[in-house]
Design an enzyme around this catalytic site. Structure first.
Site, short mmCIF file in Angstrom:
data_model
loop_
_atom_site.label_atom_id
_atom_site.label_comp_id
_atom_site.label_asym_id
_atom_site.label_seq_id
_atom_site.Cartn_x
_atom_site.Cartn_y
_atom_site.Cartn_z
CB THR A 132 -21.78 -6.63 -5.49
OG1 THR A 132 -20.57 -6.96 -6.19
CG2 THR A 132 -22.97 -7.03 -6.33
NE ARG A 167 -16.06 -9.34 -10.70
CZ ARG A 167 -15.00 -9.57 -9.96
NH1 ARG A 167 -14.95 -10.67 -9.20
NH2 ARG A 167 -13.97 -8.75 -9.96
CG ASP A 168 -23.15 -12.85 -15.93
OD1 ASP A 168 -24.36 -13.03 -16.12
OD2 ASP A 168 -22.47 -11.98 -16.54
NE ARG A 169 -20.70 -12.36 -8.10
CZ ARG A 169 -19.82 -11.73 -7.33
NH1 ARG A 169 -19.94 -11.75 -6.02
NH2 ARG A 169 -18.81 -11.09 -7.87
CB ILE A 173 -18.12 -1.76 0.80
CG1 ILE A 173 -18.02 -3.20 1.30
CG2 ILE A 173 -18.69 -0.88 1.89
CD1 ILE A 173 -19.36 -3.85 1.58
CE1 TYR A 225 -4.36 1.24 0.24
CE2 TYR A 225 -3.29 2.94 1.56
CZ TYR A 225 -4.39 2.49 0.84
OH TYR A 225 -5.49 3.30 0.71
#
Length: 249
Positions: free
Chosen positions: A187, A210-212, A189, A87
């Site tokens: 999706t 996303r497709d899930r 946060i 970071y």
């Protein structure tokens, strides 16, 4: 905000991790903090290899200091990135305390502090020091008082993701009520915070996920937060995506 991180060190879990028996009482003036425990690291590396739990010596409480008993602290990807050393902003080593955000309760005050009172809930402002410990002593100017009638996991996570979402909405384009924005990663946060802030300010959102498995359930959750439209990536796998989006505005 109702979006919460995937993992959070809430009071019970934190005490179990740290083996702490933090006192529930507060005091106006103490010379030192109570004995504390902290999650430390001495060098960068994989968190599961370099993090350790250790006792921390009581810290002197100066005239303008505040001793805070931590109530909750999240585990953010950026927390782990700091431990890994990747970071951009990192605490100095050796013996750094992990954790960046959190909420705590004022346990004791230096005699010259009049901006806070014992029992107040506070967050680091700005978030800049290790929060994965049971007690922290810092100057009063390092703390910002927050409402104590909200769930601790909301207060503990207000400084990074929600403020990132707010700056995304304000710092780049002058959005006005009725405008529509499109975001992917809805999706996350930050994405969930964008949805809620947009709704609050009269903005419409088109959200891509996303497709899930369970995507319909996710769509419903985002719409409950205030999303106007939610699509999976495969639903937008068409040639003229711009025309489709314009029909939704």
């Amino acid at each position: 905000m109702v979006a919460t991180p995937a993992r959070l060190l809430l009071p019970t879990a934190a005490r179990r991790l740290l083996g702490a028996s933090a006192a529930r009482t507060t005091a106006r003036h103490l010379s030192t903090s109570p004995p504390a425990r902290a999650v430390l690291y001495d060098h960068h590396g994989p968190p599961d290899q370099v993090l350790r739990v250790a006792d921390v010596a009581p810290a002197e409480i100066g005239d303008r200091d505040v001793c805070v008993r931590m109530l909750a602290a999240p585990i953010n990807p950026s927390d782990l990135n700091r431990v890994e050393g990747v970071y951009p902003v990192r605490p100095p080593l050796p013996t750094a305390v992990a954790g960046y955000e959190g909420v705590g309760q004022v346990h004791a005050l230096g005699p010259a502090v009049d901006s806070l009172s014992p029992g107040d809930w506070v967050i680091p402002s700005p978030p800049s020091f290790g929060t994965w410990q049971t007690y922290i002593v810092k100057p009063a100017t390092a703390w910002h008082r927050v409402r104590a009638d909200v769930p601790p996991h909301y207060a503990a996570t207000v400084t990074v993701n929600p403020l990132t979402a707010l700056r995304m909405l304000r710092d780049f384009v002058n959005l006005t009520p009725g405008d529509t924005l499109v975001q992917n990663g809805a999706t996350s946060i930050v994405g969930q915070c964008v949805i809620q802030l947009a709704k609050l300010h009269g903005l419409h959102t088109i959200n891509i996920i996303r497709d899930r498995p369970g995507s319909e359930e996710v769509k419903n959750k985002l719409k409950q937060l205030g999303a106007d439209q939610v699509f999976t990536e495969s639903q937008l796998d068409i040639k003229n995506i711009k025309s489709l989006l314009l029909t939704l505005v």
